[in-house]
Motif scaffolding. Structure first.
Motif, PDB file in Angstrom:
ATOM      1  N   SER A 187      -4.636 -10.603  64.634  1.00 21.11           N
ATOM      2  CA  SER A 187      -3.847 -11.631  63.961  1.00 21.11           C
ATOM      3  C   SER A 187      -4.467 -13.005  64.133  1.00 21.11           C
ATOM      4  O   SER A 187      -4.177 -13.913  63.371  1.00 21.11           O
ATOM      5  CB  SER A 187      -2.409 -11.628  64.479  1.00 21.11           C
ATOM      6  OG  SER A 187      -2.389 -11.945  65.849  1.00 21.11           O
ATOM      7  N   ALA A 188      -5.354 -13.156  65.123  1.00 21.70           N
ATOM      8  CA  ALA A 188      -5.948 -14.470  65.349  1.00 21.70           C
ATOM      9  C   ALA A 188      -7.121 -14.738  64.413  1.00 21.70           C
ATOM     10  O   ALA A 188      -7.602 -15.862  64.326  1.00 21.70           O
ATOM     11  CB  ALA A 188      -6.402 -14.611  66.794  1.00 21.70           C
ATOM     12  N   ASP A 236      -1.047 -16.613  63.453  1.00 18.56           N
ATOM     13  CA  ASP A 236      -1.971 -16.880  64.553  1.00 18.56           C
ATOM     14  C   ASP A 236      -3.297 -17.444  64.056  1.00 18.56           C
ATOM     15  O   ASP A 236      -3.933 -18.243  64.729  1.00 18.56           O
ATOM     16  CB  ASP A 236      -2.252 -15.578  65.327  1.00 18.56           C
ATOM     17  CG  ASP A 236      -1.070 -15.184  66.190  1.00 18.56           C
ATOM     18  OD1 ASP A 236      -0.099 -15.951  66.239  1.00 18.56           O
ATOM     19  OD2 ASP A 236      -1.127 -14.105  66.809  1.00 18.56           O
ATOM     20  N   TYR A 237      -3.738 -16.999  62.872  1.00 18.21           N
ATOM     21  CA  TYR A 237      -5.061 -17.455  62.436  1.00 18.21           C
ATOM     22  C   TYR A 237      -5.077 -18.942  62.099  1.00 18.21           C
ATOM     23  O   TYR A 237      -6.145 -19.560  62.093  1.00 18.21           O
ATOM     24  CB  TYR A 237      -5.618 -16.604  61.286  1.00 18.21           C
ATOM     25  CG  TYR A 237      -4.773 -16.483  60.037  1.00 18.21           C
ATOM     26  CD1 TYR A 237      -4.629 -17.540  59.161  1.00 18.21           C
ATOM     27  CD2 TYR A 237      -4.157 -15.281  59.714  1.00 18.21           C
ATOM     28  CE1 TYR A 237      -3.878 -17.413  58.001  1.00 18.21           C
ATOM     29  CE2 TYR A 237      -3.399 -15.133  58.562  1.00 18.21           C
ATOM     30  CZ  TYR A 237      -3.265 -16.213  57.705  1.00 18.21           C
ATOM     31  OH  TYR A 237      -2.530 -16.078  56.565  1.00 18.21           O
ATOM     32  N   ARG A 271      -3.550 -21.141  64.039  1.00 22.30           N
ATOM     33  CA  ARG A 271      -3.805 -21.696  65.368  1.00 22.30           C
ATOM     34  C   ARG A 271      -5.293 -21.588  65.693  1.00 22.30           C
ATOM     35  O   ARG A 271      -5.900 -22.520  66.221  1.00 22.30           O
ATOM     36  CB  ARG A 271      -2.973 -20.889  66.376  1.00 22.30           C
ATOM     37  CG  ARG A 271      -2.822 -21.509  67.724  1.00 22.30           C
ATOM     38  CD  ARG A 271      -2.071 -20.569  68.632  1.00 22.30           C
ATOM     39  NE  ARG A 271      -2.727 -19.261  68.662  1.00 22.30           N
ATOM     40  CZ  ARG A 271      -2.172 -18.155  69.151  1.00 22.30           C
ATOM     41  NH1 ARG A 271      -0.962 -18.185  69.644  1.00 22.30           N
ATOM     42  NH2 ARG A 271      -2.825 -17.012  69.146  1.00 22.30           N
ATOM     43  N   THR A 272      -5.909 -20.438  65.344  1.00 25.26           N
ATOM     44  CA  THR A 272      -7.339 -20.279  65.578  1.00 25.26           C
ATOM     45  C   THR A 272      -8.131 -21.328  64.803  1.00 25.26           C
ATOM     46  O   THR A 272      -9.062 -21.934  65.331  1.00 25.26           O
ATOM     47  CB  THR A 272      -7.799 -18.877  65.136  1.00 25.26           C
ATOM     48  OG1 THR A 272      -6.939 -17.916  65.718  1.00 25.26           O
ATOM     49  CG2 THR A 272      -9.232 -18.625  65.546  1.00 25.26           C
ATOM     50  N   ARG A 298      -7.191 -24.240  63.874  1.00 25.65           N
ATOM     51  CA  ARG A 298      -7.052 -25.546  64.521  1.00 25.65           C
ATOM     52  C   ARG A 298      -7.876 -25.588  65.809  1.00 25.65           C
ATOM     53  O   ARG A 298      -8.476 -26.607  66.138  1.00 25.65           O
ATOM     54  CB  ARG A 298      -5.586 -25.818  64.853  1.00 25.65           C
ATOM     55  CG  ARG A 298      -4.721 -26.004  63.634  1.00 25.65           C
ATOM     56  CD  ARG A 298      -3.457 -26.773  63.997  1.00 25.65           C
ATOM     57  NE  ARG A 298      -2.669 -27.035  62.808  1.00 25.65           N
ATOM     58  CZ  ARG A 298      -1.496 -26.441  62.538  1.00 25.65           C
ATOM     59  NH1 ARG A 298      -0.979 -25.597  63.392  1.00 25.65           N
ATOM     60  NH2 ARG A 298      -0.854 -26.728  61.427  1.00 25.65           N
TER      61      ARG A 298
END
Ligand SMILES: Nc1ncnc2c1ncn2[C@@H]1O[C@H](COP(=O)(O)OP(=O)(O)OP(=O)(O)O)[C@@H](O)[C@H]1O
Ligand code: SF4
Ligand SMILES: [Mg+2]
Lengths: 364, 339
Positions: free
Chosen positions: A114-115, B236-237, B239-240, B242
């Motif tokens: 998800s990241a 979440d991506y 946040r990644t 950023r």
């Protein structure tokens, strides 16, 4: 905004590469003020590894996002000081912090699926991370991305660079995440539960990889986890977090062989070991983590502490201070020795550990 | 991939056949079941002026005495091979693909459709550009400033835009912006200049219909984009992105909006496909001689071949849009496998 007003109440830049001083991160919500991090301080040098350990909800992720300046200033109240290589980040303008993100400090997230953006190739995402801080052509950045993928152990990196995240296995995705985080040679690397989503053998490989890369890059590394086993071999120092604050800090040897806080004892006993059935828990930590809105008065751990009655009503009324228990007895490269936040006198804690807790941990 | 496209093409053709059967049944079978005689059908076909004898002859020659299945077969044959209509007084040629022949205007329907299509296409393209730009940017801003005055105002207007019928918004803008009043900066309806002749006049004459039509769609797109952005900006991506140190603008456009694009592209394809088959209300409101107006006029005049032809053409556009959207889906979201 000028540094001059700030320096009046803050002492000059410390020699450590990273230093947190009394960091507080609070979120005003409809239910009340959530004090996710409440007065956290520690120091870390380059080449060293700090493990931050604590149960779910203890404020580990909020801390790491806070260091990177990733909290939305509209809904988070951040105070205290974060010094990175002589620069204070809490009061720095957002653009200055952004320029450091990804370059000087980088982060590896828990769930790499998800990241990573599902619609861009792994290569593109690494290229983007590199090009934002390095003025190079796409071709150069692509070569760099292939190099990075090779270094983190992805086979056939020149082919896999064009794959999408969903075409990678879990372990490979985490490797790619690491490649992305390392693409600009960051001096501070924060890994937030880097192995939680992976199975045990892959976990070990990823941890090995992180150790090797840290040596190679000489970076300061923070590993965040709820599992002491993960940080046992990697960390120089370990910080045990509970309810948004540090309750014990020491070298890895201190925490594993001379722990003094009842919560740390609980963590140690619930740590899965090869020589023990993983389901068996000797001193399970009873109860639930504290509410961060209505923090228990006195010692935050007191509602769950089996020794709360030993300190009388102090446990429920007076917040124990984080005090040095054994100066300079740290391991290799620790700062501030071994510190514990508990009302029990050090002698009593040590005798409890030696006579009651440790034997129980060892016999089964 | 190739087999997938071929399979979908075959399915599309089958779909078209079904649509043509249903339309044919509605216009040719139902009237007969309701009691219309072959002569009555033929007179509708060749025009009411024909006297009883000619009508009888026409019914015979045009095949209205045949079973409906045979008539349908002939219709499809005309599409593939072309047709000739020997209706008594003379023979009318309708080359393939013959979508029918209007005995009222004495024109193969296809010629009309080809004439009218640029008007509808101009209307659709211009409006689409406006509504996508406006709708998506308003949606993004609303999502980023969720709960702000801008967000609430935009969403209120958007709700109005989705709920108000087009002839209402159309008439309002027609009255406010075009008739002899201080705001009459735009041409009033009914004019169309081909873009090849004079692009400026083309745009000037179309700007009101564009805005009217775009308002309706922009409202929906703003709501869709806002909802999508609220979802993706929490991923979440983001946040990644950023954490890499990307500027917020890039985070929003390249990571956030990109993640919210799939439903927008899907809806756009379907909307646009339906629209180029004729924007009935807008064209009627502004008296633009496009496919939508053509369909309305054909129904009013009871000109069956025209109704059949324009219905089939619209079906082709809608089915093609569906196919293209499905293919685009795999382009937009690499996780989607076509099979
Ligand atoms: N934006 C926010 N608004 C309100 N509360 C928040 C926000 N972000 C985090 N919190 C709260 O802060 C607390 C600490 O969260 P954090 O994510 O740091 O825990 P953690 O130690 O990383 O736990 P885990 O092991 O589950 O990842 C949680 O109770 C969480 O609900
Ligand atoms: S202060 Fe008291 S309650 Fe808190 S950890 Fe120590 S012994 Fe337990
Ligand atoms: Mg966390």
């Amino acid at each position: 905004m000028s540094r001059a007003d700030n320096s009046a109440d803050a002492s000059p830049a410390p020699p450590s590469y990273l230093e947190l001083r009394d960091l507080r991160i609070h979120f005003p919500t409809d239910d009340g003020l959530v004090k996710s991090v409440d007065g956290l301080s520690f120091r870390l040098d380059r080449g060293k590894t700090l493990g931050i350990v604590g149960e779910s909800g203890s404020g580990k992720s909020v801390t790491s996002l806070g260091i990177l300046g990733l909290h939305n200033r509209r809904n988070a109240r951040v105070s205290g000081e974060i010094w990175l290589d002589g620069e204070e980040l809490v009061t720095a303008p957002p653009d200055a912090v952004r320029a450091l993100r990804g370059k000087k400090m980088a982060m590896i997230f828990q769930d790499p699926l998800s990241a990573m953006h599902p619609y861009y190739t792994v290569g593109n995402q690494i290229i983007e991370a590199y090009r934002i801080h390095n003025k190079v052509t796409k071709a150069v950045a692509r070569k760099h991305a292939v190099d990075m993928l090779g270094r983190v152990g992805i086979p056939q990196p020149d082919r896999r660079v064009d794959d999408y995240p969903h075409e990678f296995s879990g372990g490979m995705r985490q490797r790619a995440m690491i490649a992305m985080a390392l693409s600009c040679d960051p001096e501070l690397l924060i890994a937030d539960e880097p192995t939680t989503a992976l199975d045990v053998t892959v976990q070990a490989q990823i941890l090995d990889l992180m150790r090797d890369l840290q040596r190679e890059f000489d970076s300061a590394l923070i590993i965040i986890t709820h599992d002491l086993g993960v940080v046992a071999e990697l960390s120089d120092d370990i910080l045990v977090m509970y309810g948004g604050a540090c309750i014990e800090y020491g070298s890895t040897d201190d925490i594993f062989y001379r722990p003094e806080h009842p919560y740390t004892w609980g963590l140690l006993s619930s740590m899965p070991r090869l020589d023990r059935e993983p389901t068996e828990r000797l001193l399970p930590i009873k109860g639930t983590p504290p509410s961060l809105i209505n923090v228990p008065p006195g010692c935050v751990f007191s509602p769950r502490c089996p020794y709360a009655d030993r300190t009388g009503d102090r446990a429920a009324t007076e917040v124990p201070e984080l005090l040095e228990t054994r100066a300079g007895h740290g391991g290799h490269g620790g700062h501030g020795g071994h510190m514990v936040r508990c009302h029990m006198p050090p002698a009593e804690r040590r005798s409890l550990w030696e006579n009651d807790v440790k034997p129980m941990l060892e016999t089964t | 991939m190739v087999t997938y496209i071929i399979r979908r093409l075959i399915a599309a053709i089958l779909m078209l056949l079904i649509v043509s059967m249903v339309t044919f049944a509605i216009f040719f079978l139902v009237p007969r079941l309701a009691g219309a005689t072959p002569e009555g059908m033929a007179s509708r076909y060749v025009g009411r002026t024909a006297n009883a004898e000619t009508a009888k002859l026409a019914a015979e020659r045009l095949g209205f005495n045949d079973p409906v299945v045979v008539q349908y077969g002939n219709y499809i044959k005309g599409i593939v091979f072309g047709a000739e209509y020997d209706y008594g007084p003379g023979v009318e040629k309708c080359p393939a693909p013959c979508l029918g022949y209007s005995f009222i205007t004495r024109q193969p329907v296809l010629n009309d459709l080809i004439d009218r299509f640029p008007v509808t296409l101009s209307l659709a393209v211009g409006a689409a550009v406006i509504w996508v730009l406006a709708g998506v940017s308003i949606g993004v801003l609303s999502a980023l400033r969720r709960g702000s005055l801008f967000d609430r105002a935009a969403m209120t207007v958007a709700l109005a835009g989705v709920s108000l019928p087009i002839f209402f918004t159309g008439l309002i803008s027609l009255v406010v912006l075009s008739y002899g009043n201080p705001f009459s900066i735009f041409a009033q309806g009914g004019h169309y200049t081909p873009i090849t002749e004079n692009p400026i006049e083309w745009a000037y004459n179309l700007i009101l219909p564009w805005i009217t039509l775009a308002f309706l769609f922009a409202a929906g797109y703003a709501r869709l984009t806002r909802a999508g952005m609220l979802d993706t900006m929490n991923e979440d991506y983001i946040r990644t992105a950023r954490a890499k140190g990307l500027p917020e603008r890039t985070v929003v456009a390249k990571h956030g909006l990109r993640g919210a694009l799939t439903p927008i592209v899907t809806i756009f394809g379907l909307d646009f496909g339906l629209l180029i088959g004729g924007a009935v209300l807008t064209e009627s409101t502004y008296s633009l001689q496009g496919l939508g107006k053509y369909a309305v006029d054909a129904i009013t005049n009871n000109d069956l071949p025209k109704v059949m032809g324009v219905t089939l053409l619209t079906a082709v556009f809608v089915i093609a849009a569906n196919l293209i959207v499905d293919l685009l889906y795999a382009v937009v979201d690499p996780r989607v496998r076509l099979s």
